[in-house]
Enzyme design. Structure first.
Site, PDB file in Angstrom:
ATOM      1  N   CYS A  15       0.849  -1.200   0.027  1.00  0.00           N
ATOM      2  CA  CYS A  15      -0.105  -0.030   0.048  1.00  0.00           C
ATOM      3  C   CYS A  15       1.001   1.389   0.092  1.00  0.00           C
ATOM      4  O   CYS A  15       2.113   1.153   0.124  1.00  0.00           O
ATOM      5  CB  CYS A  15      -0.826   0.021   1.069  1.00  0.00           C
ATOM      6  SG  CYS A  15      -0.039   0.084   2.763  1.00  0.00           S
ATOM      7  N   ASP A  72      19.049  22.569 -31.798  1.00  0.00           N
ATOM      8  CA  ASP A  72      17.732  22.396 -31.261  1.00  0.00           C
ATOM      9  C   ASP A  72      18.060  22.202 -29.597  1.00  0.00           C
ATOM     10  O   ASP A  72      17.165  22.263 -28.836  1.00  0.00           O
ATOM     11  CB  ASP A  72      16.732  21.566 -31.913  1.00  0.00           C
ATOM     12  CG  ASP A  72      16.406  21.987 -33.180  1.00  0.00           C
ATOM     13  OD1 ASP A  72      16.165  23.483 -33.541  1.00  0.00           O
ATOM     14  OD2 ASP A  72      16.145  21.127 -33.870  1.00  0.00           O
ATOM     15  N   ASP A 121      14.912  18.552 -33.724  1.00  0.00           N
ATOM     16  CA  ASP A 121      15.654  17.500 -34.136  1.00  0.00           C
ATOM     17  C   ASP A 121      17.187  17.642 -34.247  1.00  0.00           C
ATOM     18  O   ASP A 121      17.950  16.716 -34.270  1.00  0.00           O
ATOM     19  CB  ASP A 121      15.334  16.822 -35.592  1.00  0.00           C
ATOM     20  CG  ASP A 121      15.757  17.782 -36.780  1.00  0.00           C
ATOM     21  OD1 ASP A 121      15.619  18.978 -36.767  1.00  0.00           O
ATOM     22  OD2 ASP A 121      16.239  17.237 -37.752  1.00  0.00           O
ATOM     23  N   CYS A 169      45.468 -17.006 -13.406  1.00  0.00           N
ATOM     24  CA  CYS A 169      45.955 -17.298 -12.114  1.00  0.00           C
ATOM     25  C   CYS A 169      45.065 -16.531 -10.957  1.00  0.00           C
ATOM     26  O   CYS A 169      44.045 -16.229 -11.147  1.00  0.00           O
ATOM     27  CB  CYS A 169      47.475 -16.780 -11.863  1.00  0.00           C
ATOM     28  SG  CYS A 169      47.204 -14.793 -12.036  1.00  0.00           S
ATOM     29  N   CYS A 198       3.217   1.727   2.728  1.00  0.00           N
ATOM     30  CA  CYS A 198       4.421   0.873   2.830  1.00  0.00           C
ATOM     31  C   CYS A 198       5.642   1.690   1.887  1.00  0.00           C
ATOM     32  O   CYS A 198       6.739   1.490   2.076  1.00  0.00           O
ATOM     33  CB  CYS A 198       4.296  -0.550   2.068  1.00  0.00           C
ATOM     34  SG  CYS A 198       3.218  -1.280   2.775  1.00  0.00           S
ATOM     35  N   CYS A 201      44.056 -13.275 -11.105  1.00  0.00           N
ATOM     36  CA  CYS A 201      42.939 -12.934 -12.109  1.00  0.00           C
ATOM     37  C   CYS A 201      41.775 -12.881 -11.390  1.00  0.00           C
ATOM     38  O   CYS A 201      40.640 -12.229 -11.689  1.00  0.00           O
ATOM     39  CB  CYS A 201      43.060 -13.830 -13.358  1.00  0.00           C
ATOM     40  SG  CYS A 201      44.523 -13.826 -14.312  1.00  0.00           S
ATOM     41  N   ASP A 210      10.709  23.596 -34.497  1.00  0.00           N
ATOM     42  CA  ASP A 210      11.676  23.931 -35.498  1.00  0.00           C
ATOM     43  C   ASP A 210      11.082  23.538 -36.931  1.00  0.00           C
ATOM     44  O   ASP A 210      10.374  22.735 -37.106  1.00  0.00           O
ATOM     45  CB  ASP A 210      12.981  23.184 -35.298  1.00  0.00           C
ATOM     46  CG  ASP A 210      13.971  23.336 -36.076  1.00  0.00           C
ATOM     47  OD1 ASP A 210      14.353  24.170 -36.422  1.00  0.00           O
ATOM     48  OD2 ASP A 210      14.573  22.305 -36.773  1.00  0.00           O
TER      49      ASP A 210
END
Length: 809
Positions: free
Chosen positions: A13, A698, A694, A77, A16, A80, A495
């Site tokens: 709810c 812009d 675009d 090894c 919570c 690593c 634009d």
């Protein structure tokens, strides 16, 4: 917010949500926390994953864990091993990482939802090793498991509660049944049977309410689980007293309410099961998007074509695509011709022709031809992965209205507890005999009916479904608050080039001044424009190449933003740009002014050229209007929006194009850095404004507008600056975005009205306000049913957004 997101168990709810946020924010390094009830997730800025999980566990919640198994190549090894383990442990959300050198494998334990497999693989790659996924628990499978578990608990609760209900309430429905029970097994035996069955319900399916409810009370932050716990415990304790110690109660109050406790648990579990199923459907958009990617790809390795898991495809691989198959990753076509269905990007049906050199996108569907293509973006970098990430982020966003809801639910549960206590007290003092019985029934009914589940779900489920539907229509809300902001927009500014128009201009006219050869002028202008990326430059270059002109090299190129460009070509100083550019540079272009004005009145962009300080020609360039733009403008105007075109073109040209589109308001001759100022002037009266663009220039305007809408076919810079992205270049996507935004906010208001109105209306009824008038007192069982149905109503109402039309005409 930035940070990482993970799944939280036990949120039921709005109260919570507030508790989880407070708990997580208190963890060192976590920063501000945001919880989402619809997705059952929390987002934190940072913090130790184990500390976050422990804090939630101590408060009665849980953080679901996932495991990821990987095969790791290149480890030689023990050092690593340590290196890989440290690298994995540093990733956000990781609880533990274990690497095995002998089996060349790694296992990562992490907070579910916090760590995509691609991020783990990338982290290992950054360390110089190669990894691939062996297995990963899926979110969809986890949701399916949750629904199945709820169903099992529900069926068990129903099986145990039904006999209790029949034994106690059967006589109320069919009076002879009461006498039948009394004659056969007897009332006391009936109560003992109900006691056993109800006890099994509470310690079995109902245990979750007690565990979480007690945790919430222990932390002085009661939630709906606490309400259920107190209500059912009161009914159960009263009934146990009546069964085993009746002498403690007045003779008129010796009755049992086992059926209330048992049936309430069953009904709330029914509501949660229905809620979980509905929640699963709210995330259907993400599931469908994830399902678009194929599991394998046909990859050419060492001259042989083999089927490989998608995770093993790397940048530079050559992939082969058969007819009807899905593209695995983003890439560029090497060989072949076909049509590709890109509706998953644009939201519109229709195939796009593809041939060598064309770009293709993972998740799209090939037609009848065969293609081979080179992988350019794989894993988390593909367009589909980015779309899934953006949709997921938008679905988990918190709108401003959610903060108000969370504040209300924060004090709502304590207020309900107080209301229930006052109700019991009033019934005990003023109620008819048996007062204790009436007080118990009314108090339990108030506790149960007031559970604020519907309040907590009202906003996030609508966001999930609305943003998912928008994605299906080719509209991505990159920022969740744009969903709320867009519906209140009063002005939409566009634009021109690349947004209203195709952004692929064509050279239509070239009027030379006396003494100049047109081909020579065009070759010199093309040489300068070859240094520019502007669409008009590409149009001039295309025309020069089509005419077979030899284009000499250009040197000392300089761009004058908003005016024009200049360079040295074949020992001559060339200027190309607007009339105001030549005027600024001291060039007299009066002989070409009439020709330029004529081009502008025809809706073409006049571009002036000067050679060694003398006006040489005026070039006309036309950029055709995009298909669908006129229809989009008509639809937006019908929505009552004020539409404005902003352009760097001269005023005459801009007005001709605007008139063709049906836009009456034009702001012309605007320099790129002047677009922001133009937007500020447009909204000086307080109207909210959306800007659609675009290009790179812009980006500032997109960021400044109340809502920035970027064309998905535009530049990455513009897309990153925007709040909303249209995956296709079709401006009818703006109509779809506004339609979804308005429908979603309307849906949220409906949900909130129902959720708050339901509680406001039924709490007094549960308390017994109707009893003095008509002798009606609400049963706790009916209260539980009404409470469960309120959440189901909110979810069902939100799911209606899945069928919102994009209004594409």
């Amino acid at each position: 917010m930035t940070g990482f997101t993970f799944e939280v168990q036990g949120m039921t709810c709005g109260a919570c949500v507030g508790r989880v946020e407070r708990i997580l924010s208190a963890v060192k390094g976590a920063g501000k926390a945001e919880a989402n009830l619809a997705r059952n997730t929390a987002t934190v800025a940072g913090g130790d994953a184990a500390a976050l999980a422990a804090a939630l566990g101590n408060a009665g919640f849980g953080a679901r864990e996932d495991r990821l198994a990987l095969a790791v190549e290149g480890m030689t090894c023990a050092s690593c091993v340590g290196r890989v383990e440290r690298g994995l442990a540093a990733l956000p959300g990781v609880l533990a990482a274990r690497v095995n050198l002998a089996t060349e494998s790694a296992e990562v334990r992490f907070l579910a939802g916090s760590l995509p497999a691609d991020a783990v693989i990338s982290a290992i790659s950054d360390l110089g090793y190669v990894a691939k996924v062996q297995k990963q628990a899926g979110v969809a499978e986890a949701k399916t498991d949750e629904i199945a578990a709820l169903k099992r608990q529900l069926l068990l609760a129903l099986a145990l509660a039904l006999p209790v209900f029949v034994l106690e309430m059967g006589g109320h429905i069919f009076p002879p049944f009461h006498h039948f029970i009394a004659r056969t097994i007897g009332t006391q035996a009936s109560w003992l049977i109900q006691f056993v069955l109800t006890s099994l319900v509470l310690v079995g399916p109902g245990r979750v309410f007690y565990r979480r409810g007690w945790a919430s009370l222990r932390h002085a932050a009661p939630d709906m689980n606490a309400l259920v716990m107190i209500g059912t415990a009161a009914a159960y304790a009263f009934s146990v007293t009546a069964t085993f110690a009746p002498f403690l109660l007045p003779s008129t109050a010796r009755a049992v309410y086992y059926e209330a406790a048992a049936v309430i648990v069953a009904l709330i579990l029914l509501g949660r099961w229905m809620e979980a199923r509905a929640k699963g459907r709210t995330g259907a958009a993400i599931a469908r998007l994830m399902g678009l990617a194929p599991k394998t790809a046909r990859v050419e390795r060492d001259g042989v074509v083999v089927d490989l898991p998608l995770e093993e495809v790397v940048v530079g691989d050559t992939l082969h695509l058969r007819p009807g198959e899905k593209l695995a990753v983003d890439g560029q076509v090497l060989e072949g011709q076909s049509y590709v269905d890109e509706s998953m990007l644009t939201g519109e049906p229709g195939a796009v022709a593809k041939a060598a050199g064309d770009m293709v996108t993972g998740g799209t569907v090939n037609g009848t031809g065969a293609l081979s293509y080179r992988a350019l973006r794989v894993g988390a970098d593909t367009m589909l992965s980015q779309i899934i990430r953006m949709v997921g982020e938008a679905q988990g966003a918190r709108l401003p209205v959610q903060d108000l809801v969370n504040k209300i639910t924060g004090w709502f549960v304590p207020a309900v507890l107080m209301a229930a206590a006052v109700t019991v007290l009033l019934w005990l003092v003023f109620g008819p005999s048996p007062a204790l019985t009436h007080a118990l029934v009314a108090g339990v009914a108030v506790l149960i009916i007031a559970c604020p589940c519907a309040m907590g779900l009202a906003v996030p489920v609508s966001i999930m479904v609305g943003t998912g539907r928008a994605a299906e229509l080719g509209v991505l809300f990159r920022r969740g608050d744009a969903l709320q902001g867009l519906q209140s927009v009063g002005i939409v500014a566009f634009d021109k080039t690349g947004t209203l128009t195709a952004g692929r201009p064509e050279l239509t006219d070239l009027t030379r001044a006396n003494g100049f050869d047109p081909d020579q002028v065009l070759a010199l202008v093309a040489a300068v424009e070859g240094k520019s990326e502007h669409p008009i430059a590409q149009a001039i270059l295309r025309t020069a190449n089509e005419r077979g002109l030899e284009i000499p090299p250009a040197f000392d190129f300089t761009s004058h933003t908003g005016f024009g460009i200049e360079a040295q070509v074949s020992g001559q100083h060339i200027l190309v740009g607007s009339a105001r550019f030549l005027e600024r540079e001291g060039v007299d272009a009066s002989d070409l002014t009439a020709a330029g004005a004529s081009l502008a009145h025809a809706g073409k962009t006049p571009l002036y050229a000067a050679i060694d300080g003398m006006a040489a020609a005026v070039i006309g360039v036309a950029d055709p209007v995009k298909p669908g733009t006129v229809k989009a403008i008509e639809a937006l105007r019908a929505m009552g929006l004020r539409l404005v075109m902003i352009s760097g073109d001269n005023e005459a040209t801009a007005k001709v194009i605007a008139a063709e589109l049906g836009i009456t308001e034009v702001v012309a001759e605007v320099l790129p850095d002047g677009k922001v100022a133009a937007l500020e002037r447009l909204r000086h009266d307080g109207d909210k404004l959306a800007f659609v663009g675009d290009g790179i220039n812009d980006a500032p305007a997109l960021a400044t507008a109340d809502v920035g809408i970027a064309i998905g076919t535009g530049t990455d810079v513009a897309i990153e600056a925007a709040d909303v992205v249209l995956m296709s270049g079709d401006l009818r996507g703006v109509v779809a975005a506004l339609t979804v935004s308005r429908a979603t906010m309307r849906n949220i208001k409906q949900n909130l009205f129902w959720a708050f109105g339901y509680n406001a209306a039924l709490i007094p009824v549960a308390a017994g306000v109707l009893y003095p008038l008509w002798g009606v007192q609400l049963s706790p069982m009916l209260a539980a049913g009404a409470m469960a149905m309120s959440s189901v109503f909110v979810l069902t109402n939100a799911l209606r957004l899945r069928w919102v039309a994009g209004d594409r005409t």
